[in-house]
Design a protein around this motif. Structure first.
Motif, PDB file in Angstrom:
ATOM      1  N   ASP A  60       0.874  -1.179   0.000  1.00 32.29           N
ATOM      2  CA  ASP A  60       0.000   0.000   0.000  1.00 32.29           C
ATOM      3  C   ASP A  60       0.908   1.223   0.000  1.00 32.29           C
ATOM      4  O   ASP A  60       1.655   1.444   0.948  1.00 32.29           O
ATOM      5  N   PRO A  61       0.873   2.047  -1.052  1.00 35.05           N
ATOM      6  CA  PRO A  61       1.792   3.184  -1.122  1.00 35.05           C
ATOM      7  C   PRO A  61       1.510   4.278  -0.087  1.00 35.05           C
ATOM      8  O   PRO A  61       2.377   5.097   0.181  1.00 35.05           O
ATOM      9  N   PHE A  62       0.348   4.270   0.526  1.00 32.76           N
ATOM     10  CA  PHE A  62      -0.001   5.323   1.479  1.00 32.76           C
ATOM     11  C   PHE A  62       0.334   4.959   2.917  1.00 32.76           C
ATOM     12  O   PHE A  62       0.567   5.829   3.737  1.00 32.76           O
ATOM     13  N   SER A  63       0.388   3.673   3.233  1.00 34.53           N
ATOM     14  CA  SER A  63       0.784   3.252   4.587  1.00 34.53           C
ATOM     15  C   SER A  63       2.158   2.591   4.582  1.00 34.53           C
ATOM     16  O   SER A  63       2.737   2.376   5.641  1.00 34.53           O
ATOM     17  N   ALA A  64       2.669   2.264   3.395  1.00 34.69           N
ATOM     18  CA  ALA A  64       3.943   1.558   3.221  1.00 34.69           C
ATOM     19  C   ALA A  64       3.927   0.191   3.905  1.00 34.69           C
ATOM     20  O   ALA A  64       4.953  -0.311   4.334  1.00 34.69           O
ATOM     21  N   ALA A  65       2.744  -0.410   3.996  1.00 32.92           N
ATOM     22  CA  ALA A  65       2.590  -1.750   4.565  1.00 32.92           C
ATOM     23  C   ALA A  65       2.105  -2.696   3.468  1.00 32.92           C
ATOM     24  O   ALA A  65       1.368  -2.299   2.566  1.00 32.92           O
ATOM     25  N   ASN A  66       2.505  -3.938   3.549  1.00 30.96           N
ATOM     26  CA  ASN A  66       2.090  -4.942   2.562  1.00 30.96           C
ATOM     27  C   ASN A  66       0.730  -5.509   2.968  1.00 30.96           C
ATOM     28  O   ASN A  66       0.638  -6.590   3.547  1.00 30.96           O
ATOM     29  N   VAL A  67      -0.322  -4.755   2.633  1.00 25.82           N
ATOM     30  CA  VAL A  67      -1.667  -5.098   3.111  1.00 25.82           C
ATOM     31  C   VAL A  67      -2.751  -5.025   2.033  1.00 25.82           C
ATOM     32  O   VAL A  67      -3.928  -5.214   2.345  1.00 25.82           O
ATOM     33  N   MET A  68      -2.410  -4.748   0.790  1.00 32.01           N
ATOM     34  CA  MET A  68      -3.450  -4.572  -0.224  1.00 32.01           C
ATOM     35  C   MET A  68      -4.323  -5.815  -0.369  1.00 32.01           C
ATOM     36  O   MET A  68      -5.509  -5.706  -0.686  1.00 32.01           O
ATOM     37  N   SER A  69      -3.780  -6.995  -0.117  1.00 30.20           N
ATOM     38  CA  SER A  69      -4.567  -8.226  -0.225  1.00 30.20           C
ATOM     39  C   SER A  69      -5.702  -8.264   0.793  1.00 30.20           C
ATOM     40  O   SER A  69      -6.630  -9.051   0.652  1.00 30.20           O
ATOM     41  N   GLY A  92      -7.604  -5.623   1.294  1.00 36.84           N
ATOM     42  CA  GLY A  92      -8.468  -4.526   0.892  1.00 36.84           C
ATOM     43  C   GLY A  92      -9.899  -4.960   0.616  1.00 36.84           C
ATOM     44  O   GLY A  92     -10.210  -6.151   0.532  1.00 36.84           O
ATOM     45  N   ILE A  93     -10.757  -3.976   0.461  1.00 32.75           N
ATOM     46  CA  ILE A  93     -12.179  -4.203   0.231  1.00 32.75           C
ATOM     47  C   ILE A  93     -12.457  -4.071  -1.264  1.00 32.75           C
ATOM     48  O   ILE A  93     -12.210  -3.022  -1.861  1.00 32.75           O
ATOM     49  N   VAL A  94     -12.992  -5.123  -1.860  1.00 33.68           N
ATOM     50  CA  VAL A  94     -13.275  -5.163  -3.291  1.00 33.68           C
ATOM     51  C   VAL A  94     -14.633  -4.523  -3.567  1.00 33.68           C
ATOM     52  O   VAL A  94     -15.586  -4.712  -2.812  1.00 33.68           O
ATOM     53  N   PRO A 145      -6.877  -1.116   3.053  1.00 34.44           N
ATOM     54  CA  PRO A 145      -7.437  -1.334   4.390  1.00 34.44           C
ATOM     55  C   PRO A 145      -7.002  -0.316   5.445  1.00 34.44           C
ATOM     56  O   PRO A 145      -7.666  -0.180   6.459  1.00 34.44           O
ATOM     57  N   VAL A 146      -5.931   0.423   5.208  1.00 32.35           N
ATOM     58  CA  VAL A 146      -5.440   1.335   6.238  1.00 32.35           C
ATOM     59  C   VAL A 146      -6.108   2.701   6.138  1.00 32.35           C
ATOM     60  O   VAL A 146      -6.844   3.107   7.029  1.00 32.35           O
ATOM     61  N   TYR A 147      -5.864   3.430   5.043  1.00 29.25           N
ATOM     62  CA  TYR A 147      -6.408   4.788   4.913  1.00 29.25           C
ATOM     63  C   TYR A 147      -7.539   4.886   3.899  1.00 29.25           C
ATOM     64  O   TYR A 147      -8.020   5.970   3.630  1.00 29.25           O
ATOM     65  N   LYS A 148      -7.935   3.768   3.310  1.00 35.07           N
ATOM     66  CA  LYS A 148      -9.103   3.671   2.418  1.00 35.07           C
ATOM     67  C   LYS A 148      -8.964   4.338   1.052  1.00 35.07           C
ATOM     68  O   LYS A 148      -9.961   4.700   0.437  1.00 35.07           O
ATOM     69  N   GLN A 149      -7.761   4.486   0.527  1.00 31.40           N
ATOM     70  CA  GLN A 149      -7.622   4.940  -0.852  1.00 31.40           C
ATOM     71  C   GLN A 149      -8.256   3.865  -1.743  1.00 31.40           C
ATOM     72  O   GLN A 149      -8.227   2.676  -1.426  1.00 31.40           O
ATOM     73  N   VAL A 150      -8.790   4.291  -2.880  1.00 29.10           N
ATOM     74  CA  VAL A 150      -9.444   3.361  -3.803  1.00 29.10           C
ATOM     75  C   VAL A 150      -8.629   3.293  -5.084  1.00 29.10           C
ATOM     76  O   VAL A 150      -8.249   4.320  -5.646  1.00 29.10           O
ATOM     77  N   PHE A 151      -8.364   2.070  -5.531  1.00 29.94           N
ATOM     78  CA  PHE A 151      -7.550   1.821  -6.713  1.00 29.94           C
ATOM     79  C   PHE A 151      -8.328   0.982  -7.715  1.00 29.94           C
ATOM     80  O   PHE A 151      -9.091   0.089  -7.337  1.00 29.94           O
TER      81      PHE A 151
END
Length: 141
Positions: A70-79, A81-83, A95-101
């Protein structure tokens, strides 16, 4: 190759030709609308399988792969995320700051008043995916 180096080699929405294909998992191992992380050497990838649902239009049942970082939290957590979808486009919310991609292009659609950490690009790196005989393969540079 670091995520920064990968991001520098491609523009959001423009896939790069993979130099190798890696077996990730069985298609049946992925639950629709839930992510899973896969590690290929030093590259972490988040995999997402969309449900066979009319809400996803032409994207129903597809599998997408994006960087897990996740480029905004710098944590490996995108997996984790909410689809979802935005105007018919499949998305994942961090999942951290709720950016949408966009899952299709990696483009950051919603910044949520944040900036990426450590000079990371705001967009996610995307990877080509092929499903062969029920096995998901990810194309890596």
């Amino acid at each position: 190759m670091s995520v920064n180096e990968l991001a520098e080699t491609r523009v959001a929405g423009e896939p790069t030709a993979p130099s190798r294909w890696e077996r990730a998992c069985l298609l049946t191992d992925l639950f629709p609308e839930r992510g899973a992380a896969a590690l290929f050497g030093d590259v972490q990838v988040a995999l997402f399988r969309l449900p066979d649902d009319a809400a996803y239009g032409g994207h129903a049942g597809r599998v997408y792969a994006v960087q897990n970082l996740d480029p905004f939290s710098a944590a490996n957590v995108m997996s984790r995320g909410i689809v979802g979808t935005r105007a018919g486009e499949p998305t994942v919310a961090a999942p951290v700051y709720k950016q949408v991609f966009s899952l299709a292009t990696g483009t950051c659609l919603v910044l949520a008043d944040k900036t990426p950490k450590d000079d990371l690009p705001a967009d996610l790196v995307t990877y080509p995916v092929e499903v062969r005989d029920g096995v998901i393969h990810v194309g890596l540079p």
